[in-house]
Design a protein around this motif. Structure first.
Motif, PDB file in Angstrom:
ATOM      1  N   ARG A  78     -13.271  -9.587  -0.177  1.00  0.00           N
ATOM      2  CA  ARG A  78     -13.204  -8.942   1.132  1.00  0.00           C
ATOM      3  C   ARG A  78     -11.814  -8.396   1.440  1.00  0.00           C
ATOM      4  N   ILE A  79     -10.763  -9.060   0.969  1.00  0.00           N
ATOM      5  CA  ILE A  79      -9.409  -8.531   1.151  1.00  0.00           C
ATOM      6  C   ILE A  79      -9.252  -7.243   0.349  1.00  0.00           C
ATOM      7  N   CYS A  80      -9.790  -7.214  -0.858  1.00  0.00           N
ATOM      8  CA  CYS A  80      -9.755  -5.978  -1.656  1.00  0.00           C
ATOM      9  C   CYS A  80     -10.504  -4.854  -0.951  1.00  0.00           C
ATOM     10  N   LEU A  81     -11.640  -5.176  -0.354  1.00  0.00           N
ATOM     11  CA  LEU A  81     -12.409  -4.170   0.372  1.00  0.00           C
ATOM     12  C   LEU A  81     -11.632  -3.690   1.598  1.00  0.00           C
ATOM     13  N   ALA A  82     -10.967  -4.601   2.286  1.00  0.00           N
ATOM     14  CA  ALA A  82     -10.148  -4.212   3.451  1.00  0.00           C
ATOM     15  C   ALA A  82      -9.051  -3.244   3.020  1.00  0.00           C
ATOM     16  N   ARG A  83      -8.398  -3.536   1.919  1.00  0.00           N
ATOM     17  CA  ARG A  83      -7.342  -2.641   1.412  1.00  0.00           C
ATOM     18  C   ARG A  83      -7.915  -1.262   1.076  1.00  0.00           C
ATOM     19  N   ALA A  84      -9.084  -1.258   0.449  1.00  0.00           N
ATOM     20  CA  ALA A  84      -9.712   0.023   0.092  1.00  0.00           C
ATOM     21  C   ALA A  84     -10.066   0.821   1.346  1.00  0.00           C
ATOM     22  N   LEU A  85     -10.576   0.155   2.356  1.00  0.00           N
ATOM     23  CA  LEU A  85     -10.923   0.843   3.603  1.00  0.00           C
ATOM     24  C   LEU A  85      -9.670   1.385   4.291  1.00  0.00           C
ATOM     25  N   LEU A  86      -8.578   0.646   4.226  1.00  0.00           N
ATOM     26  CA  LEU A  86      -7.328   1.091   4.850  1.00  0.00           C
ATOM     27  C   LEU A  86      -6.732   2.303   4.138  1.00  0.00           C
ATOM     28  N   ARG A  87      -6.995   2.437   2.861  1.00  0.00           N
ATOM     29  CA  ARG A  87      -6.476   3.601   2.125  1.00  0.00           C
ATOM     30  C   ARG A  87      -7.140   4.886   2.595  1.00  0.00           C
ATOM     31  N   ASP A  88      -8.341   4.768   3.127  1.00  0.00           N
ATOM     32  CA  ASP A  88      -9.055   5.908   3.716  1.00  0.00           C
ATOM     33  C   ASP A  88      -9.173   7.082   2.732  1.00  0.00           C
ATOM     34  N   THR A  89      -9.631   6.791   1.522  1.00  0.00           N
ATOM     35  CA  THR A  89      -9.823   7.827   0.509  1.00  0.00           C
ATOM     36  C   THR A  89     -11.204   8.459   0.661  1.00  0.00           C
ATOM     37  N   ASP A  90     -11.409   9.577  -0.011  1.00  0.00           N
ATOM     38  CA  ASP A  90     -12.694  10.273   0.057  1.00  0.00           C
ATOM     39  C   ASP A  90     -13.772   9.586  -0.775  1.00  0.00           C
ATOM     40  N   VAL A  91     -13.355   8.772  -1.747  1.00  0.00           N
ATOM     41  CA  VAL A  91     -14.291   8.080  -2.629  1.00  0.00           C
ATOM     42  C   VAL A  91     -14.020   6.589  -2.551  1.00  0.00           C
ATOM     43  N   LEU A  92     -15.076   5.804  -2.391  1.00  0.00           N
ATOM     44  CA  LEU A  92     -14.964   4.352  -2.342  1.00  0.00           C
ATOM     45  C   LEU A  92     -15.953   3.777  -3.347  1.00  0.00           C
ATOM     46  N   ILE A  93     -15.451   2.956  -4.273  1.00  0.00           N
ATOM     47  CA  ILE A  93     -16.301   2.363  -5.307  1.00  0.00           C
ATOM     48  C   ILE A  93     -16.142   0.846  -5.270  1.00  0.00           C
ATOM     49  N   MET A 149       0.821  -1.185   0.000  1.00  0.00           N
ATOM     50  CA  MET A 149       0.000   0.000   0.000  1.00  0.00           C
ATOM     51  C   MET A 149       0.863   1.245   0.000  1.00  0.00           C
ATOM     52  N   TYR A 150       2.179   1.047  -0.083  1.00  0.00           N
ATOM     53  CA  TYR A 150       3.131   2.129  -0.247  1.00  0.00           C
ATOM     54  C   TYR A 150       3.194   3.088   0.940  1.00  0.00           C
ATOM     55  N   ARG A 151       2.842   2.593   2.102  1.00  0.00           N
ATOM     56  CA  ARG A 151       3.015   3.370   3.325  1.00  0.00           C
ATOM     57  C   ARG A 151       2.995   2.407   4.498  1.00  0.00           C
ATOM     58  N   ASN A 152       3.593   2.842   5.591  1.00  0.00           N
ATOM     59  CA  ASN A 152       3.630   1.991   6.778  1.00  0.00           C
ATOM     60  C   ASN A 152       2.299   2.075   7.509  1.00  0.00           C
ATOM     61  N   ILE A 153       1.748   0.918   7.767  1.00  0.00           N
ATOM     62  CA  ILE A 153       0.495   0.830   8.515  1.00  0.00           C
ATOM     63  C   ILE A 153       0.736  -0.153   9.654  1.00  0.00           C
ATOM     64  N   PRO A 154       0.455   0.238  10.886  1.00  0.00           N
ATOM     65  CA  PRO A 154       0.647  -0.703  11.991  1.00  0.00           C
ATOM     66  C   PRO A 154      -0.221  -1.944  11.797  1.00  0.00           C
ATOM     67  N   ASP A 155       0.295  -3.108  12.175  1.00  0.00           N
ATOM     68  CA  ASP A 155      -0.423  -4.373  11.990  1.00  0.00           C
ATOM     69  C   ASP A 155      -1.827  -4.343  12.581  1.00  0.00           C
ATOM     70  N   LYS A 156      -2.008  -3.529  13.599  1.00  0.00           N
ATOM     71  CA  LYS A 156      -3.312  -3.458  14.274  1.00  0.00           C
ATOM     72  C   LYS A 156      -4.428  -3.026  13.305  1.00  0.00           C
ATOM     73  N   LYS A 157      -4.136  -2.068  12.417  1.00  0.00           N
ATOM     74  CA  LYS A 157      -5.172  -1.552  11.507  1.00  0.00           C
ATOM     75  C   LYS A 157      -5.627  -2.591  10.479  1.00  0.00           C
ATOM     76  N   PRO A 158      -4.712  -3.262   9.759  1.00  0.00           N
ATOM     77  CA  PRO A 158      -5.189  -4.295   8.836  1.00  0.00           C
ATOM     78  C   PRO A 158      -5.914  -5.427   9.573  1.00  0.00           C
ATOM     79  N   ALA A 159      -5.423  -5.765  10.752  1.00  0.00           N
ATOM     80  CA  ALA A 159      -6.073  -6.828  11.526  1.00  0.00           C
ATOM     81  C   ALA A 159      -7.508  -6.435  11.877  1.00  0.00           C
ATOM     82  N   GLN A 160      -7.706  -5.173  12.276  1.00  0.00           N
ATOM     83  CA  GLN A 160      -9.059  -4.708  12.589  1.00  0.00           C
ATOM     84  C   GLN A 160      -9.951  -4.722  11.345  1.00  0.00           C
ATOM     85  N   ALA A 161      -9.412  -4.275  10.219  1.00  0.00           N
ATOM     86  CA  ALA A 161     -10.196  -4.265   8.975  1.00  0.00           C
ATOM     87  C   ALA A 161     -10.584  -5.688   8.579  1.00  0.00           C
TER      88      ALA A 161
END
Length: 126
Positions: free
Chosen positions: A46-61, A1-13
């Motif tokens: 669902r993994i794709c959706l988790a990645r999209a949610l983690l990106r936290d963009t203004d638009v989700l499709i 995802m080209y940025r550091n994300i603590p393991d806690k966030k992907p685990a929660q998603a």
């Protein structure tokens, strides 16, 4: 995802999406086979959706977010999508619980709205 994300966030998603078996420390580092061959179709979605949610963009499709899911899991994903606030959410789907459709601000039925040969759609937000 080209940025550091603590393991806690992907685990929660992953937990929120019913993928708890992938949320542990060892599971987060597990290898996914080429083209996700070691995942079911529903797990891939669902993994794709988790990645999209983690990106936290203004638009989700999410495109067909309920495909290949059992009814209980699909209902959970519907509820999760409908709980998203402060974002533009465009759900592309052939299936969504009729009762929950009323939660959307607008519904565009392309089968009725676009009787064109190619069904090409351009959406512009100014």
């Amino acid at each position: 995802m080209y940025r550091n994300i603590p393991d806690k966030k992907p685990a929660q998603a992953l937990q929120r999406l019913g993928l708890g078996k992938f949320a542990g420390k060892d599971a987060l580092d597990a290898m996914i086979a080429e083209n996700g061959a070691n995942l079911s179709g529903g797990e891939k979605k669902r993994i794709c959706l988790a990645r999209a949610l983690l990106r936290d963009t203004d638009v989700l499709i999410p495109d067909e977010p309920l495909a290949n899911l059992d009814d209980a899991t699909a209902g959970m994903i519907e509820d999760l999508l409908l709980s998203i606030e402060g974002k533009l959410l465009l759900v592309v789907s052939h299936q969504f619980t009729e009762k929950k459709l009323s939660s959307f601000d607008n519904i565009l039925n392309l089968n009725k709205a676009l009787p064109y040969r190619n069904n090409l759609v351009f959406i512009f937000f100014a």
